[in-house]
Design a protein around this motif. Sequence first.
Motif, PDB file in Angstrom:
ATOM      1  N   ALA A 169       0.830  -1.205   0.000  1.00 34.72           N
ATOM      2  CA  ALA A 169       0.000   0.000   0.000  1.00 34.72           C
ATOM      3  C   ALA A 169       0.864   1.254   0.000  1.00 34.72           C
ATOM      4  O   ALA A 169       0.527   2.264  -0.630  1.00 34.72           O
ATOM      5  CB  ALA A 169      -0.926   0.000   1.210  1.00 34.72           C
ATOM      6  N   ILE A 170       1.999   1.192   0.681  1.00 38.59           N
ATOM      7  CA  ILE A 170       2.911   2.336   0.712  1.00 38.59           C
ATOM      8  C   ILE A 170       3.625   2.488  -0.627  1.00 38.59           C
ATOM      9  O   ILE A 170       3.656   3.574  -1.213  1.00 38.59           O
ATOM     10  CB  ILE A 170       3.934   2.177   1.857  1.00 38.59           C
ATOM     11  N   SER A 171       4.200   1.377  -1.123  1.00 41.07           N
ATOM     12  CA  SER A 171       5.024   1.479  -2.338  1.00 41.07           C
ATOM     13  C   SER A 171       4.203   1.650  -3.606  1.00 41.07           C
ATOM     14  O   SER A 171       4.659   2.285  -4.557  1.00 41.07           O
ATOM     15  CB  SER A 171       5.925   0.243  -2.461  1.00 41.07           C
ATOM     16  N   ARG A 172       2.986   1.088  -3.640  1.00 40.29           N
ATOM     17  CA  ARG A 172       2.184   1.160  -4.864  1.00 40.29           C
ATOM     18  C   ARG A 172       1.035   2.159  -4.767  1.00 40.29           C
ATOM     19  O   ARG A 172       0.421   2.480  -5.785  1.00 40.29           O
ATOM     20  CB  ARG A 172       1.642  -0.232  -5.203  1.00 40.29           C
ATOM     21  N   GLY A 173       0.746   2.622  -3.548  1.00 34.52           N
ATOM     22  CA  GLY A 173      -0.350   3.565  -3.381  1.00 34.52           C
ATOM     23  C   GLY A 173       0.100   4.947  -2.931  1.00 34.52           C
ATOM     24  O   GLY A 173      -0.206   5.952  -3.573  1.00 34.52           O
ATOM     25  N   LEU A 174       0.860   4.991  -1.841  1.00 33.46           N
ATOM     26  CA  LEU A 174       1.230   6.279  -1.254  1.00 33.46           C
ATOM     27  C   LEU A 174       2.334   7.004  -2.014  1.00 33.46           C
ATOM     28  O   LEU A 174       2.249   8.214  -2.243  1.00 33.46           O
ATOM     29  CB  LEU A 174       1.671   6.069   0.201  1.00 33.46           C
ATOM     30  N   LEU A 175       3.386   6.289  -2.411  1.00 29.43           N
ATOM     31  CA  LEU A 175       4.612   6.944  -2.867  1.00 29.43           C
ATOM     32  C   LEU A 175       4.694   7.339  -4.345  1.00 29.43           C
ATOM     33  O   LEU A 175       5.465   8.247  -4.683  1.00 29.43           O
ATOM     34  CB  LEU A 175       5.820   6.061  -2.526  1.00 29.43           C
ATOM     35  N   PRO A 176       3.984   6.693  -5.270  1.00 25.24           N
ATOM     36  CA  PRO A 176       4.170   7.059  -6.679  1.00 25.24           C
ATOM     37  C   PRO A 176       3.907   8.526  -6.999  1.00 25.24           C
ATOM     38  O   PRO A 176       4.662   9.125  -7.774  1.00 25.24           O
ATOM     39  CB  PRO A 176       3.187   6.134  -7.412  1.00 25.24           C
ATOM     40  N   LEU A 177       2.857   9.137  -6.429  1.00 20.83           N
ATOM     41  CA  LEU A 177       2.594  10.547  -6.745  1.00 20.83           C
ATOM     42  C   LEU A 177       3.654  11.484  -6.179  1.00 20.83           C
ATOM     43  O   LEU A 177       4.104  12.386  -6.894  1.00 20.83           O
ATOM     44  CB  LEU A 177       1.198  10.949  -6.271  1.00 20.83           C
ATOM     45  N   PRO A 178       4.088  11.334  -4.912  1.00 17.24           N
ATOM     46  CA  PRO A 178       5.222  12.154  -4.477  1.00 17.24           C
ATOM     47  C   PRO A 178       6.460  11.973  -5.351  1.00 17.24           C
ATOM     48  O   PRO A 178       7.203  12.927  -5.596  1.00 17.24           O
ATOM     49  CB  PRO A 178       5.468  11.671  -3.042  1.00 17.24           C
ATOM     50  N   ALA A 179       6.675  10.734  -5.841  1.00 23.30           N
ATOM     51  CA  ALA A 179       7.803  10.510  -6.752  1.00 23.30           C
ATOM     52  C   ALA A 179       7.615  11.304  -8.031  1.00 23.30           C
ATOM     53  O   ALA A 179       8.559  11.957  -8.519  1.00 23.30           O
ATOM     54  CB  ALA A 179       7.938   9.015  -7.062  1.00 23.30           C
ATOM     55  N   ALA A 180       6.410  11.266  -8.599  1.00 25.76           N
ATOM     56  CA  ALA A 180       6.133  12.039  -9.812  1.00 25.76           C
ATOM     57  C   ALA A 180       6.324  13.525  -9.554  1.00 25.76           C
ATOM     58  O   ALA A 180       6.828  14.264 -10.409  1.00 25.76           O
ATOM     59  CB  ALA A 180       4.704  11.759 -10.286  1.00 25.76           C
ATOM     60  N   TRP A 181       5.933  13.976  -8.377  1.00 26.56           N
ATOM     61  CA  TRP A 181       6.055  15.393  -8.015  1.00 26.56           C
ATOM     62  C   TRP A 181       7.516  15.831  -7.979  1.00 26.56           C
ATOM     63  O   TRP A 181       7.842  16.992  -8.245  1.00 26.56           O
ATOM     64  CB  TRP A 181       5.429  15.620  -6.640  1.00 26.56           C
ATOM     65  N   SER A 182       8.411  14.886  -7.643  1.00 24.51           N
ATOM     66  CA  SER A 182       9.823  15.250  -7.467  1.00 24.51           C
ATOM     67  C   SER A 182      10.526  15.527  -8.788  1.00 24.51           C
ATOM     68  O   SER A 182      11.634  16.059  -8.800  1.00 24.51           O
ATOM     69  CB  SER A 182      10.561  14.118  -6.729  1.00 24.51           C
ATOM     70  N   ILE A 183       9.906  15.177  -9.917  1.00 21.15           N
ATOM     71  CA  ILE A 183      10.568  15.352 -11.212  1.00 21.15           C
ATOM     72  C   ILE A 183      10.675  16.826 -11.577  1.00 21.15           C
ATOM     73  O   ILE A 183      11.747  17.310 -11.951  1.00 21.15           O
ATOM     74  CB  ILE A 183       9.817  14.561 -12.305  1.00 21.15           C
ATOM     75  N   PHE A 184       9.571  17.559 -11.454  1.00 20.27           N
ATOM     76  CA  PHE A 184       9.582  18.991 -11.780  1.00 20.27           C
ATOM     77  C   PHE A 184       9.097  19.868 -10.626  1.00 20.27           C
ATOM     78  O   PHE A 184       9.137  21.096 -10.737  1.00 20.27           O
ATOM     79  CB  PHE A 184       8.693  19.272 -13.002  1.00 20.27           C
ATOM     80  N   GLY A 185       8.610  19.256  -9.567  1.00 22.41           N
ATOM     81  CA  GLY A 185       8.021  20.028  -8.480  1.00 22.41           C
ATOM     82  C   GLY A 185       8.674  19.726  -7.144  1.00 22.41           C
ATOM     83  O   GLY A 185       9.792  19.220  -7.070  1.00 22.41           O
ATOM     84  N   ASN A 186       7.927  20.028  -6.083  1.00 26.36           N
ATOM     85  CA  ASN A 186       8.420  19.839  -4.720  1.00 26.36           C
ATOM     86  C   ASN A 186       7.671  18.672  -4.080  1.00 26.36           C
ATOM     87  O   ASN A 186       6.475  18.792  -3.789  1.00 26.36           O
ATOM     88  CB  ASN A 186       8.201  21.117  -3.910  1.00 26.36           C
ATOM     89  N   PRO A 187       8.334  17.539  -3.834  1.00 28.42           N
ATOM     90  CA  PRO A 187       7.633  16.379  -3.273  1.00 28.42           C
ATOM     91  C   PRO A 187       7.144  16.587  -1.853  1.00 28.42           C
ATOM     92  O   PRO A 187       6.391  15.772  -1.332  1.00 28.42           O
ATOM     93  CB  PRO A 187       8.679  15.265  -3.346  1.00 28.42           C
ATOM     94  N   ALA A 188       7.571  17.689  -1.212  1.00 35.57           N
ATOM     95  CA  ALA A 188       7.093  17.994   0.137  1.00 35.57           C
ATOM     96  C   ALA A 188       5.723  18.664   0.120  1.00 35.57           C
ATOM     97  O   ALA A 188       5.122  18.871   1.183  1.00 35.57           O
ATOM     98  CB  ALA A 188       8.102  18.887   0.860  1.00 35.57           C
TER      99      ALA A 188
END
Length: 304
Positions: A149-168
């Motif tokens: 649930a963490i690796s496939r649900g919670l984290l993918p969008l913050p990872a996507a955010w880190s490409i051009f945005g702020n994952p925080a």
Amino acid sequence: MGGRFRAWLQLVRPFTLIAPFIAIFFGVVIQLSVDGDLAAFLPHVPTIVFASLALSAAQAVGQILNQIEDVEIDRLNHKDYRPITSGAISVEQAEIATWALAIFAILVGFAINAQYGLFMLVFLIFGIIYNLEPFRLKRRLWMNTFSLAISRGLLPLPAAWSIFGNPADATPWMLGSVMALWVLAWQNTKDFTDVEGDRQCGIVTPAVYHRWKTLTAIIGICSLLTFVLLAGYIASGWLPGTMLTVFILALPTAWMFYKMVKNSIGFTALENNELWASFYLVLAGFYIVAAAAYLVEPYLTLFS
């Protein structure tokens, strides 16, 4: 040659890699929409595609490790069609493929930026601790499903955010928490056909431990909480009203729950049961529908 290629394709289980690809691709669309920088999307499509492939590769590592470690379990569960179990691919060859995919994910991740590279390492670590000793979370009741649930649900969008945005930023974590609840519920579908072998080998999944009615109730509650949490974020103003569109995914979720209540689950040509296939399709749908909701939001604001 055709059979050999098919064996390698089966090894990475490509159907399961669609959702992580979509998570990054459409996650970037959401991030650029939120930050008002959607014009940057087209010039950076190659980067976004490679970033999406990197997460798919990281998930493929976990899929291969699972097959390397579970050869005996796969035999007990009558999965002789899997390439390692059938002997079409050796364990050593599968290990080489694992290393190649892991290196690809890491190199692409850090080539994009340090933040995304670290996310790739985190995803790979989750795949390792889920499958390998001394951690082997797969055999630990509910820790197995929580880790996914963490690796496939919670984290993918913050990872996507880190490409051009702020994952925080709060937005990807709020959306990720909604998806994590949904994954916590429906990731269990992958184990419905594996109960016999898992039980014999000491793999205590929720499907092994709980009675069918109990597991159905748990999945139903988690599904309901998914949409309650989403409604709470929208009602608080933390997510825009257009995210109500995501509630359309309550329809396939309700259909899946109905199939569980009736205990009427068919099989597909995609290796596992129909609810497992629906799980991956609806998970991908979360990202697509959420991206669409954010894309139309400026136009609704303009005409309101």
